[in-house]
Design an enzyme around this catalytic site. Sequence first.
Site, PDB file in Angstrom:
ATOM      1  CG  ASN A 111     -30.589   7.321 -15.275  1.00  0.00           C
ATOM      2  OD1 ASN A 111     -29.826   6.445 -14.909  1.00  0.00           O
ATOM      3  ND2 ASN A 111     -31.808   7.465 -14.784  1.00  0.00           N
ATOM      4  CG  HIS A 155     -39.962  12.084  -6.853  1.00  0.00           C
ATOM      5  ND1 HIS A 155     -39.512  11.329  -7.902  1.00  0.00           N
ATOM      6  CD2 HIS A 155     -39.739  13.359  -7.199  1.00  0.00           C
ATOM      7  CE1 HIS A 155     -39.033  12.127  -8.846  1.00  0.00           C
ATOM      8  NE2 HIS A 155     -39.159  13.369  -8.436  1.00  0.00           N
ATOM      9  NE  ARG A 204     -42.709  12.294  -9.552  1.00  0.00           N
ATOM     10  CZ  ARG A 204     -41.954  11.632 -10.432  1.00  0.00           C
ATOM     11  NH1 ARG A 204     -41.455  12.240 -11.486  1.00  0.00           N
ATOM     12  NH2 ARG A 204     -41.670  10.368 -10.239  1.00  0.00           N
ATOM     13  CE1 TYR A 214     -38.293   5.134 -13.841  1.00  0.00           C
ATOM     14  CE2 TYR A 214     -39.652   7.073 -14.178  1.00  0.00           C
ATOM     15  CZ  TYR A 214     -38.432   6.498 -13.903  1.00  0.00           C
ATOM     16  OH  TYR A 214     -37.353   7.296 -13.667  1.00  0.00           O
ATOM     17  CG  ASP A 256     -43.149  12.774 -14.711  1.00  0.00           C
ATOM     18  OD1 ASP A 256     -43.566  12.790 -15.875  1.00  0.00           O
ATOM     19  OD2 ASP A 256     -41.933  12.773 -14.416  1.00  0.00           O
ATOM     20  CG  HIS A 259     -42.898   9.194 -16.344  1.00  0.00           C
ATOM     21  ND1 HIS A 259     -41.699   9.814 -16.122  1.00  0.00           N
ATOM     22  CD2 HIS A 259     -43.367   8.861 -15.111  1.00  0.00           C
ATOM     23  CE1 HIS A 259     -41.442   9.843 -14.835  1.00  0.00           C
ATOM     24  NE2 HIS A 259     -42.434   9.285 -14.191  1.00  0.00           N
ATOM     25  CD  GLU A 277     -41.968  15.914 -14.937  1.00  0.00           C
ATOM     26  OE1 GLU A 277     -42.258  16.005 -13.726  1.00  0.00           O
ATOM     27  OE2 GLU A 277     -40.919  15.401 -15.334  1.00  0.00           O
ATOM     28  CD  GLU A 336     -37.935  13.942 -17.040  1.00  0.00           C
ATOM     29  OE1 GLU A 336     -38.405  14.466 -16.022  1.00  0.00           O
ATOM     30  OE2 GLU A 336     -37.786  12.723 -17.166  1.00  0.00           O
ATOM     31  NE  ARG A 339     -39.850  18.330 -14.852  1.00  0.00           N
ATOM     32  CZ  ARG A 339     -39.037  17.978 -13.848  1.00  0.00           C
ATOM     33  NH1 ARG A 339     -38.494  18.884 -13.073  1.00  0.00           N
ATOM     34  NH2 ARG A 339     -38.765  16.703 -13.630  1.00  0.00           N
ATOM     35  CG  HIS A 379     -34.777  16.207 -14.748  1.00  0.00           C
ATOM     36  ND1 HIS A 379     -33.956  15.392 -15.492  1.00  0.00           N
ATOM     37  CD2 HIS A 379     -35.706  15.405 -14.201  1.00  0.00           C
ATOM     38  CE1 HIS A 379     -34.385  14.148 -15.401  1.00  0.00           C
ATOM     39  NE2 HIS A 379     -35.444  14.127 -14.626  1.00  0.00           N
ATOM     40  CG  ASP A 414     -31.284  10.510 -13.313  1.00  0.00           C
ATOM     41  OD1 ASP A 414     -32.261  10.289 -12.584  1.00  0.00           O
ATOM     42  OD2 ASP A 414     -31.377  11.035 -14.435  1.00  0.00           O
ATOM     43  CD  GLU A 467     -37.457  15.839 -10.318  1.00  0.00           C
ATOM     44  OE1 GLU A 467     -36.993  16.303 -11.378  1.00  0.00           O
ATOM     45  OE2 GLU A 467     -37.974  14.709 -10.232  1.00  0.00           O
ATOM     46  CD1 TRP A 501     -39.444   4.252 -20.607  1.00  0.00           C
ATOM     47  CD2 TRP A 501     -39.736   5.564 -18.846  1.00  0.00           C
ATOM     48  NE1 TRP A 501     -38.293   4.922 -20.401  1.00  0.00           N
ATOM     49  CE2 TRP A 501     -38.441   5.743 -19.317  1.00  0.00           C
ATOM     50  CE3 TRP A 501     -40.155   6.279 -17.712  1.00  0.00           C
ATOM     51  CZ2 TRP A 501     -37.535   6.622 -18.724  1.00  0.00           C
ATOM     52  CZ3 TRP A 501     -39.256   7.159 -17.122  1.00  0.00           C
ATOM     53  CH2 TRP A 501     -37.963   7.332 -17.635  1.00  0.00           C
TER      54      TRP A 501
HETATM   55  O1  KDG Z   1     -33.221   9.571 -15.963  1.00  0.00           O
HETATM   56  C1  KDG Z   1     -34.576   9.693 -16.083  1.00  0.00           C
HETATM   57  C2  KDG Z   1     -35.213   9.964 -14.753  1.00  0.00           C
HETATM   58  O2  KDG Z   1     -34.474  10.855 -14.026  1.00  0.00           O
HETATM   59  C3  KDG Z   1     -36.564  10.521 -14.942  1.00  0.00           C
HETATM   60  O3  KDG Z   1     -37.409   9.581 -15.460  1.00  0.00           O
HETATM   61  C4  KDG Z   1     -37.132  11.021 -13.678  1.00  0.00           C
HETATM   62  O4  KDG Z   1     -39.109  11.736 -14.798  1.00  0.00           O
HETATM   63  C5  KDG Z   1     -38.295  11.918 -13.926  1.00  0.00           C
HETATM   64  C6  KDG Z   1     -38.407  13.084 -13.078  1.00  0.00           C
HETATM   65  O5  KDG Z   1     -39.307  13.867 -13.337  1.00  0.00           O
HETATM   66  O6  KDG Z   1     -37.584  13.232 -12.195  1.00  0.00           O
HETATM   67 MG    MG Z   2     -40.142  13.586 -15.220  1.00  0.00          MG
END
Ligand code: KDG
Ligand code: MG
Length: 412
Positions: free
Chosen positions: A37, A122, A147, A159, A220, A222, A246, A272, A293, A322, A326, A349, A412
């Site tokens: 991504n 999500h 989530r 985000y 999450d 992040h 996460e 991830e 993940r 994950h 994407d 997920e 982020w």
């Molecule tokens: O490419 C990055 C995203 O797929 C990611 O930020 C999504 O954190 C994410 C998740 O848990 O799916």
């Molecule tokens: Mg994530």
Amino acid sequence: MIIDKAEVIVTSPDRNFVTLKLTTDDGLSGLGDATLNGRELAVVAYLREHVVPLLIGRDASSIEDTWQFLYRSAYWRRGPVTMAAIAAVDVALWDIKAKAAGMPLYQLLGGASRTGLLAYGHASGKTNDEIFDSIRSHQEQGYKAIRVQSAVPGLNSIYGIASNATFEANKGVRYDHEPAQRGALPNEEDWDTRAYLRHIPTVFEAVRIEFGAELPLLHDAHHRLTPIQAARLGKSLEPYDLFWIEDLTPAENQEALRLVRQHTTSPLAIGEIFNTVWDYQLIIREQLIDYERSAVTHTGGITHLKKVLEFAAQYQIKSGMHGPTDISPVGMAAAMHLGLAIHNFGIQEYMMHGAKTDSVFEQSFTWNDGMLYAGDKPGIGVELDLDEAGRYPYVQAYLPYNRLADGTVHDW
Ligand code: KDG
Ligand code: MG
């Protein structure tokens, strides 16, 4: 079974995807997902310039040998670009092998250890009412685990909050949360850790009051927190019994999770952005996480991720692969076959792709009542329509990034 053609296909139906298609001299073909991504074209170049020339003429049935050859002969090991490229070759070869055997891939991986895969979606919103609507809408789509991401009062954009909801036939309401935004520059978002740490427990308290104790809830972070902030979040969410939290801390430093683990019993998930077993060695051996993940797409394919997950299984750590949009339908199908076969599957997920993506990738996996089913078509069960793919040329896209109030760039 000699590889006589290798094509790297870039298409951008609802978002960018990179797919490798390998074809053998006896007419079999296999697909592998190589989507990274926001940095898609780096993997395209790695494959086209450095890997495809090495594949032509190789025996398609030698999967382990091809994996070791691509990993070791490059000298420059690991990293997301390399491991996504190797993953695409690996999955395409497994697809071919399973087609040659006339079996769905999970059969070659040891057979099914369960009937289907529990998946989570999500939900998100700017207010608790928006979050409740989003959770209800996911429940209507069948999701049994959800989530929850929330806006934070005082921050303009953050985000993980879906910008709008659209309706698609057969899928119902679809929350359009694309991790990468199309455009020439990344979106800038803002961040304040103290405001976040104050707000998130109030969101989970409200969600538990509204939806009760049973619903598995995930969150999450992040990678945005320091170890002590992460420990505090884990502790403050304990009353709401999360399935996992996460990416609490930046993924580079495995040792950070030691401190987090000393302070909280909230289950932890990470990985991830990991791409080899070396990213996991300390946290698996010391049992610092509960869920791993990594995606097949970013971790060297089925061959490597299966080994990582088997290592994790010895320490009672389960998979939580994950699966945002994407990861292409090819990558999702590969994850499903692996998840079906391993003993230590935890949860998958699953963010549904849009209708355009479905028109490019013909999929045989199915979704029913909160569970994913890999299907019994030989191979991974996904085919790519080249004509449809050609209708959607690549569009530059970037993940967003954060700045603090004083202008400092933040994770982020
Ligand atoms: O490419 C990055 C995203 O797929 C990611 O930020 C999504 O954190 C994410 C998740 O848990 O799916
Ligand atoms: Mg994530």
